[in-house]
Design an enzyme around this catalytic site. Structure first.
Site, PDB file in Angstrom:
ATOM      1  CG  HIS A 358       7.652  -4.673  32.457  1.00 38.21           C
ATOM      2  ND1 HIS A 358       8.234  -5.416  31.460  1.00 38.21           N
ATOM      3  CD2 HIS A 358       6.472  -5.290  32.738  1.00 38.21           C
ATOM      4  CE1 HIS A 358       7.471  -6.436  31.163  1.00 38.21           C
ATOM      5  NE2 HIS A 358       6.385  -6.388  31.920  1.00 38.21           N
ATOM      6  CD  GLU A 361      11.387  -3.786  31.355  1.00 33.07           C
ATOM      7  OE1 GLU A 361      10.884  -3.461  30.263  1.00 33.07           O
ATOM      8  OE2 GLU A 361      11.330  -4.948  31.807  1.00 33.07           O
ATOM      9  CG  HIS A 496       9.221  -3.749  27.151  1.00 31.86           C
ATOM     10  ND1 HIS A 496       8.730  -4.578  28.128  1.00 31.86           N
ATOM     11  CD2 HIS A 496       8.138  -3.370  26.423  1.00 31.86           C
ATOM     12  CE1 HIS A 496       7.414  -4.711  27.996  1.00 31.86           C
ATOM     13  NE2 HIS A 496       7.035  -3.980  26.957  1.00 31.86           N
ATOM     14  CD  GLU A 588      12.899  -6.003  25.885  1.00 33.85           C
ATOM     15  OE1 GLU A 588      13.468  -5.318  26.763  1.00 33.85           O
ATOM     16  OE2 GLU A 588      11.872  -6.681  26.103  1.00 33.85           O
TER      17      GLU A 588
END
Length: 753
Positions: A358, A361, A496, A588
């Site tokens: 993404h 990110e 991410h 994350e």
């Protein structure tokens, strides 16, 4: 009001603690302040057009300085700027030229205080009122995401209890800070829509006496969100102000008849002013890493330059290559780090980190660029941990899988990209939903097939419709799949941002439920992998940290099954596990998807040990080579089966394999076409190196005979003896069958007669 050339403020010093105030003035003098600087202390504002100070005896003289108390009605002229635009408008031609020359975002004079990144703690946020706990001041953070339902404790903004112009959100910077601007968003909610149209700003040093931000003789009124609650709107103060506290005071909002609430999310821009008294303990705390790395955001061109500089600094252990191109033609560059770049070495596992799936990110991208710099520096410095890792592992780092999306987010800037700008590819594809869905086919086969021995549990083929040219598959996805098929990766992590948690497969729920725990046969090892990263990450492992957005992952020890969080069909993690030998998790990395550059050293420090620890897990379990017993040649595509784990892996071109396993005792079987299976017991220990489990397989006689005769060779004595035994056995069997048939025929004839 006319400002005299020289003003003696001895009377001011007498009414404020003199020594303390003089220290402040001396310090401000040392800053060499730019024109247009406002210094705020208690109820007095000092405006320094030239920042010129002279000290005489017990009094402080300020050249060309205006002194204004709280009764002053005519401050220096100020103007407010909104949404990047300045008061002076350029001509269309000039704007076009500037747009062509502009390659990066607007450079802000001061960075954000850290409402979005959580550097500003909940205790530093106050409000005049709030509707309920889930809409308290601690939720008034830029880009904060709400829960699925309104009314829970994780709502998407601060919302005042009352609907009047006396409501405010207050931020305590905890030390003197030069405030330069505010960024505003509306409420984030699926069900409600609330925005603030205009607002005022006030400053204070004690949270009791407040002075407004002025525009000439009137209070400055700044524009908020006219329509879209998700688009960040920037307002810069033409004159910066030093204070400790700042308040955002909404003046108009979407009223929705009489039901519209005052709701907002915000970020405050400000530069810290060092305190000469050093009375705050956190001023002495180290906030940056000791590593000398390039901590800034890198667009595509700058990323290439950095990777090239690392390659030039360490040419013996690095190689740059491209795995394909994005939709707009930007190459997907990979940095390889190995003691023998460009070659797969027998028995050496292949590892990969992928970031930037993404585009907005960005923490993953920057820490991978930091990682390649760090490994080069430490290898040259003789750090034995890094030297061993490079010599025993072939490492591949893909910092930007979606460069088109990143370029879009980069041009908007870290605070102005919002939550979604740059997430998708140029075609609007979410790459983490764009891989082939192999899960559905697997689960359908399990439901329909009664004989489980006929089922496959690995190397699932890609559906034919997915491989066609007309399939809605991004070029970035096709490039990564081809990369996976060409290199025998063993372990990977997909980096991410936007949360603090590590997820592991499966990412897709079995019955398309919104969320449901959906484990793989390797659930225990995936939990080990996720824990290895999360437990060594400095911010994840902090028991006192607050949740990022709308889920408290501390309850799960910062790891969770991906499908138990939310359903993600077509994820790279699931595809990697079902189509290749590679185990992959998602990390994350931070609450803030696109943090300001000043946060990058902290992000690196939080993740450095985790990145290294996770790479070292590629050496856990068993490894070996499956060879032909007669020729000692490696056997490719041999199936490695571990009892009680319904997921096999395969040997690669040279016959070597790696099977990731937790410590324990395992019964392992190697199976290859044309060979007799071979089994052995392998013990996996807690050591940081794998257990060697080699296999030598014997060909079945028929296959062996075919191979020898095909090469025109002479049969060896053991095979001749084996063939003779087989012929004799066959002769005995056929003779017995013939005699039985004759006896049966004779019996029938006798009965007939």
């Amino acid at each position: 009001m006319k400002v005299p050339d020289e003003v003696v403020i001895e009377d001011v010093v007498n009414r404020i603690p003199g020594p303390l105030f003089e220290k402040y003035v001396r310090h401000v003098k040392s800053l060499n302040l730019k024109k247009g600087y406002t210094f705020f202390y208690d109820q007095f504002i000092f405006y320094y057009p030239d920042a010129a100070f002279t000290l005489t005896g017990n009094s402080t003289k300020v050249t060309t300085t205006g002194v204004y108390s709280k009764t002053t009605t005519e401050p220096p002229k100020t103007t407010a700027t909104t949404d990047h635009h300045t008061a002076d408008r350029a001509t269309p031609k000039e704007e076009a030229e500037e747009e062509e020359e502009e390659e990066g975002p607007l450079e802000l004079e001061c960075p954000p205080l850290g409402l979005e990144s959580l550097r500003v703690k909940d205790t530093q946020l106050r409000a005049s009122s709030y509707k309920r706990r889930g809409l308290g001041p601690h939720r008034g953070r830029l880009n904060i995401q709400s829960g699925i339902e309104d009314g829970d404790i994780y709502d998407g903004a601060w919302c005042a209890q009352y609907r009047d112009k006396n409501q405010w959100l207050e931020v305590d910077a905890q030390r003197p800070t030069r405030f330069t601007g505010v960024i505003l968003q509306g409420r984030q909610s699926i069900w409600s829509w609330n925005v603030v149209h205009t607002y005022k700003v006030q400053f204070s040093n004690d949270s009791v006496v407040w002075k407004p931000c002025m525009n000439g003789a009137e209070e400055a009124v700044f524009e908020g969100n006219p329509v879209n609650s998700e688009i960040p709107v920037l307002s810069l103060f033409n004159t910066s102000t030093v204070a400790r506290y700042i308040r955002i005071n909404p003046q108009s909002w979407y009223e929705n008849g009489t039901q519209g609430d005052i709701c907002l999310r915000a970020e405050v821009l400000g530069c810290t002013v060092p305190d000469p008294n050093n009375i705050y303990p956190w001023q002495t705390e180290a906030t940056e890493t000791r590593d000398k790395l390039d901590f800034r955001h890198h667009n595509y061109k700058e990323m290439r330059k950095l990777m090239k500089s690392v390659n030039e600094a360490c040419p013996d252990i690095t190689r740059i290559y491209s795995i394909g191109k994005s939709y707009k033609g930007l190459k997907l560059y990979v940095m390889e780090i190995s003691d023998n770049p460009g070659k797969h070495e027998l028995g050496e596992p292949e590892f990969r980190y992928v970031a930037g799936m993404h585009g907005n990110e960005v923490v993953g991208k920057e820490i991978l660029l930091n990682l390649m710099q760090y490994m080069c520096q430490e290898y040259k410095a003789g750090n034995q941990r890094i030297v061993h890792l490079i010599k025993e592992t072939r490492i591949h780092l893909l910092p930007s899988m979606n460069p088109d999306g990143y370029e879009l987010a980069f041009k908007k800037g870290s605070e102005m990209a919002g939550w979604a700008a740059g997430r998708y590819t140029y075609e609007g594809i979410d790459l983490n939903h764009n891989f082939a869905d192999l899960n559905s086919g697997m689960w359908t086969a399990i439901e329909l097939e009664t004989d489980r021995s006929k089922l496959i549990n690995h190397y699932f083929p890609i559906p034919e419709q997915y491989t066609s040219e007309d399939a809605f598959v991004a070029p970035e996805t096709r490039a990564v799949i081809n990369w996976m098929q060409n290199i025998p990766f063993v372990l990977s992590a997909n980096l991410h941002g936007g949360e603090l948690v590590v997820t592991y497969p499966y990412d897709m729920t079995r019955d398309w439920a919104p969320r449901e725990h959906t484990p793989t046969p390797d659930e225990s090892f995936f939990r080990w992998l996720a824990t290895a990263y999360a437990s060594t990450n400095q911010v994840m492992s902090n028991p006192d940290r607050r949740p990022c957005h709308n889920k408290d992952f501390l309850r799960y020890n910062n790891i969770i099954n991906g499908a138990d969080w939310h359903n993600v069909p077509g994820s790279m993690n699931d595809f990697s596990y079902l189509h290749t030998n590679c185990f992959e998790i998602t990390v994350e990395l931070s609450c803030d998807k696109f943090p300001h550059a000043i946060e990058l050293p902290i992000e690196w420090e939080n993740n450095r040990e985790s990145l290294l620890i996770y790479m070292e897990q590629v050496h856990r379990g068993i490894k070996g080579v499956v060879r032909d017993k007669d020729t000692e040649a490696g056997i490719p595509d041999a199936i490695i089966k571990v009892d009680d784990i319904d997921h096999h892996i395969r040997s690669v071109t040279d016959g070597d394999y790696w099977r990731l396993l937790n410590p324990g005792e395992y019964r392992v079987t190697a199976i290859a076409q044309g060979y007799f299976p071979s089994s052995r017991t392998c013990h996996v220990r807690y050591d940081h190196y794998p257990t060697i489990c080699d296999f030598r397989l014997t060909k079945v006689p028929k296959q062996r005979l075919k191979d020898i005769l095909a090469k025109g060779g002479k049969l060896p004595k053991d095979l001749q003896l084996r063939l003779r035994q087989l012929r004799l056995r066959k002769l005995r069997v056929t003779t017995k069958a013939l005699n039985q048939r004759r006896a049966a025929a004779a019996a029938r004839e006798a009965k007939r007669v």
